[in-house]
Write a protein that holds these residues in place. Structure first.
Motif, short mmCIF file in Angstrom:
data_model
loop_
_atom_site.label_atom_id
_atom_site.label_comp_id
_atom_site.label_asym_id
_atom_site.label_seq_id
_atom_site.Cartn_x
_atom_site.Cartn_y
_atom_site.Cartn_z
N ASP A 37 26.44 -36.53 29.21
CA ASP A 37 27.89 -37.24 28.63
C ASP A 37 27.58 -37.73 27.52
O ASP A 37 28.39 -37.76 26.26
CB ASP A 37 28.52 -38.25 29.72
N HIS A 38 26.44 -38.25 27.00
CA HIS A 38 26.05 -39.07 26.06
C HIS A 38 25.88 -38.06 24.62
O HIS A 38 26.31 -38.30 23.78
CB HIS A 38 24.78 -39.93 25.87
N PHE A 41 29.43 -36.58 23.81
CA PHE A 41 30.07 -37.52 22.91
C PHE A 41 29.38 -37.28 21.47
O PHE A 41 30.18 -37.29 20.43
CB PHE A 41 30.03 -38.89 23.63
N TYR A 46 30.95 -38.61 17.98
CA TYR A 46 31.01 -40.02 18.19
C TYR A 46 29.58 -40.51 18.19
O TYR A 46 28.42 -39.69 18.32
CB TYR A 46 31.27 -40.25 19.62
N VAL A 48 26.83 -43.21 20.10
CA VAL A 48 26.57 -43.51 21.39
C VAL A 48 25.65 -44.72 21.44
O VAL A 48 24.79 -44.53 21.05
CB VAL A 48 26.15 -42.65 22.59
#
Length: 227
Positions: A37-38, A41, A46, A48
């Motif tokens: 998920d990191h 993103f 994004y 993180v």
């Protein structure tokens, strides 16, 4: 001083919309580990932010025990210091800050939005929001008692003041809550109570009940994608 990382795609222009991802435990730690998920993103543009706040393992016994009678407390201060640091370095778009975490990270993310309005949205996953309820319903009933000088029947206000539910009246952050229906560590009522209060107050909020999930929301691949 605490350790932290700021993840982003190579060559990405700052400032970035950024997710503060809070680890669980609270006696866990971020490290050199793969995180789908990191990286997802980061790949989507994004930043993180990961912070090994006080209570994290790997930094000695005193560091772990520094939250023993004030959880949440110093750990929240460390998380906000991490946010301030990346903002000060120009990495982060202050208007596109988000926060998320599960279990201990859920407890902290629900605490965060009751104590600051700096986040544009929150994903509160499998949280503790009410310590008295936690002591009575969880599969680790004695865990909560370690954080208080007296049991709740002798000093209920101390327990309430350390519960994020006590500060739900301060929340203005749009919030989604996610918890497994079968969760016995941070049972569904912990999320339902917080969600119900947000709904009563008219705060944009949603609750996702993950069928066939225990603690966490990611054991089934389709649930991982929903998360």
């Amino acid at each position: 001083r605490v350790e932290g990382w700021f993840l982003h795609s190579a060559g990405s222009d700052t400032p970035l919309p950024t997710v503060l991802s809070i680890h669980g435990g609270p006696h866990g730690a971020w490290g050199a580990q793969f995180s789908f998920d990191h990286l997802m993103f980061a790949g989507a543009g994004y930043g993180v932010l990961l912070v090994n706040h006080r209570a994290s393992t790997g930094y000695g016994d005193a560091f772990v025990r520094s939250i023993e009678k004030s959880y949440p407390g110093p750990d929240y201060d460390d998380l906000m210091a991490g946010v301030d640091t990346v903002l000060g370095r120009g990495y982060v778009d202050s208007k596109q800050l988000y926060v998320s975490g599960c279990s201990g990270g859920g407890a902290l993310s629900s605490w965060v939005i009751g104590h600051t309005t700096r986040f544009a949205a929150a994903a509160v996953r499998c949280p503790v929001t009410d310590w008295i309820g936690m002591a009575g319903n969880a599969d680790v009933p004695y865990f909560a008692y370690a954080f208080f000088d007296k049991p709740y029947w002798e000093d209920p206000m101390a327990w309430f003041k350390q519960s994020s539910l006590a500060y739900v009246g301060n929340v203005t952050t749009p919030t989604i809550l996610m918890t497994g229906v079968l969760d016995m560590r941070t049972p569904m009522p912990q999320s339902e109570a917080f969600y119900a209060a947000l709904q009563v107050r008219g705060i944009p909020s949603r609750l996702i009940r993950f069928e066939n999930e225990w603690h966490g929301t990611e054991s089934v691949p389709s649930n991982w994608m929903r998360t």
